[in-house]
Design a protein around this motif. Structure first.
Motif, PDB file in Angstrom:
ATOM      1  N   PRO A 105       0.821  -1.224   0.000  1.00 36.12           N
ATOM      2  CA  PRO A 105       0.000   0.000   0.000  1.00 36.12           C
ATOM      3  C   PRO A 105       0.850   1.266   0.000  1.00 36.12           C
ATOM      4  CG  PRO A 105      -0.751  -1.524   1.703  1.00 36.12           C
ATOM      5  CD  PRO A 105       0.503  -2.096   1.143  1.00 36.12           C
ATOM      6  N   VAL A 106       1.916   1.284   0.814  1.00 30.59           N
ATOM      7  CA  VAL A 106       2.793   2.458   0.875  1.00 30.59           C
ATOM      8  C   VAL A 106       3.400   2.730  -0.505  1.00 30.59           C
ATOM      9  CG1 VAL A 106       4.892   3.401   1.909  1.00 30.59           C
ATOM     10  CG2 VAL A 106       3.338   2.040   3.298  1.00 30.59           C
ATOM     11  N   THR A 107       3.862   1.645  -1.147  1.00 33.69           N
ATOM     12  CA  THR A 107       4.473   1.767  -2.471  1.00 33.69           C
ATOM     13  C   THR A 107       3.489   2.328  -3.488  1.00 33.69           C
ATOM     14  OG1 THR A 107       5.967  -0.071  -2.062  1.00 33.69           O
ATOM     15  CG2 THR A 107       5.528   0.454  -4.340  1.00 33.69           C
ATOM     16  N   LEU A 108       2.253   1.805  -3.470  1.00 37.38           N
ATOM     17  CA  LEU A 108       1.268   2.247  -4.455  1.00 37.38           C
ATOM     18  C   LEU A 108       0.915   3.714  -4.265  1.00 37.38           C
ATOM     19  CD1 LEU A 108      -1.061  -0.882  -4.718  1.00 37.38           C
ATOM     20  CD2 LEU A 108       0.740  -0.132  -6.272  1.00 37.38           C
ATOM     21  N   VAL A 109       0.808   4.154  -2.996  1.00 37.14           N
ATOM     22  CA  VAL A 109       0.535   5.567  -2.733  1.00 37.14           C
ATOM     23  C   VAL A 109       1.693   6.431  -3.250  1.00 37.14           C
ATOM     24  CG1 VAL A 109       0.290   7.317  -0.917  1.00 37.14           C
ATOM     25  CG2 VAL A 109      -1.000   5.172  -0.767  1.00 37.14           C
ATOM     26  N   ALA A 110       2.935   6.012  -2.921  1.00 32.45           N
ATOM     27  CA  ALA A 110       4.108   6.767  -3.375  1.00 32.45           C
ATOM     28  C   ALA A 110       4.154   6.831  -4.894  1.00 32.45           C
ATOM     29  CB  ALA A 110       5.386   6.122  -2.839  1.00 32.45           C
ATOM     30  N   LEU A 111       3.803   5.727  -5.541  1.00 27.83           N
ATOM     31  CA  LEU A 111       3.824   5.664  -6.997  1.00 27.83           C
ATOM     32  C   LEU A 111       2.804   6.639  -7.591  1.00 27.83           C
ATOM     33  CD1 LEU A 111       5.381   3.902  -9.052  1.00 27.83           C
ATOM     34  CD2 LEU A 111       3.379   2.428  -9.162  1.00 27.83           C
ATOM     35  N   CYS A 112       1.588   6.631  -7.038  1.00 26.49           N
ATOM     36  CA  CYS A 112       0.539   7.526  -7.552  1.00 26.49           C
ATOM     37  C   CYS A 112       0.939   8.984  -7.345  1.00 26.49           C
ATOM     38  CB  CYS A 112      -0.797   7.251  -6.847  1.00 26.49           C
ATOM     39  SG  CYS A 112      -1.486   5.660  -7.285  1.00 26.49           S
TER      40      CYS A 112
END
Lengths: 247, 66
Positions: free
Chosen positions: A27-34
């Motif tokens: 989840p952290v990665t996906l938020v950072a990516l977005c």
């Protein structure tokens, strides 16, 4: 310390801990990516010379950086599995290859798309680009070599050797823009000395590099989980897992 | 936001096609590598569960009489 290494060699423990890490990291990665994608695409000013095409930097550089870092992981895992015959290192090495190939592919394709408006050509056979292409073939070679063997132990050994020999390519990629005349620009971010990139462009770039590291780590751990299950298919803990899955 | 309108963000002074296609391809590949392991794992577990079921119905059922 030694008990940690002992646990690292235990498939069920590794399967479980990898699952826990992915549950938090993904989840952290996906938020950072977005955030990084939107930031780089819409909220940064264009480059004064390249205009808006430079925005590709926010995916091109992170993909290339992590593709190289992934090769280190694969090479170290390969060395560990070759020297200490650690099965889980072999799992890690095998799981690295498709992700590394995908990231190298992204770096090459986005580089080609970036090259068209900037250099006027999609592709040049210069040192940086050619050595990245070799990296792609090394990753694909490991994937293909695993499939080519029926005996998985022999496959692991062959792949480890291929990986270690391929390590020669890594310093060549790093140094290619300094050693040879190249269209490719040298690195803008430096650990020593000042970076030649404005902070307003640097921060989203660093965020994207972190996000790509996150993607790599999550994919690696998820691939390893799948691989562990398949290799341990005959054990009781995996059978129990399958029963729970059906329920 | 840097761009004044959606139109400007899409065209990016003529570079829009390059930038958006690069981002599109990148996202597509990232999606693929993020989704692939989960699908592989689920497929494997489903297959293994199916095998167990068949084995329970098959010859091993005789053992229940013991």
């Amino acid at each position: 310390m030694w008990s940690f290494f002992h646990k690292l060699g235990s498939p069920p423990w590794l399967y479980r801990i990898a699952g826990t890490i992915v549950r938090w990291l993904l989840p952290v990665t996906l938020v950072a990516l977005c955030v990084g994608l939107v930031w780089g695409l819409l909220y940064t000013a264009p480059d004064f010379r390249q205009g808006n095409s430079y925005r590709i930097i926010y995916i091109h550089v992170p993909a290339a950086v992590v593709a190289l870092a992934g090769y280190y992981v694969m090479a170290i895992a390969g060395a560990v599995s070759l020297i200490w015959k650690m099965k889980m290192a072999d799992v890690a090495m095998k799981s690295c290859a498709p992700i590394g190939a995908a990231l190298t592919f992204i770096a090459l394709v986005t580089g080609a798309i970036w090259g068209k408006p900037t250099w006027g050509t999609w592709w040049v056979w210069d040192a940086r680009i050619t050595s990245m292409l070799i990296l792609l073939f090394l990753y694909l070679g490991v994937v293909a070599l695993y499939e080519a063997y029926d005996n998985k132990e022999a496959a692991g050994k062959a792949c480890a050797v291929l990986t270690l020999v391929g390590t020669v390519n890594i310093p060549i990629i790093y140094k290619s823009v300094d050693w040879w005349y190249s269209l490719h620009q040298p690195a803008s971010i430096k650990f020593t000395g000042d970076s030649t990139i404005d902070p307003s462009m640097l921060y989203p770039l660093l965020l994207m590099i972190a996000a790509f590291y996150g993607v790599f780590t999550c994919c690696l751990l998820m691939n390893m989980r799948a691989e562990i299950l398949e290799r341990e298919a005959r054990t009781n803990w995996v059978k129990k897992l399958a029963l729970e899955y059906r329920a | 936001m840097y761009f004044d309108s959606v139109q400007a963000a899409l065209s990016m002074d003529g570079h829009g096609g390059f930038v958006w296609s690069a981002y599109g391809i990148c996202l597509l590949v990232l999606m693929l590598i993020l989704l692939a392991p989960r699908r592989r794992q689920q497929k494997f577990l489903r297959q293994l569960a199916g095998e167990q079921k068949r084995r329970q119905r098959g010859p091993t059922v005789l053992k229940e009489g013991n």
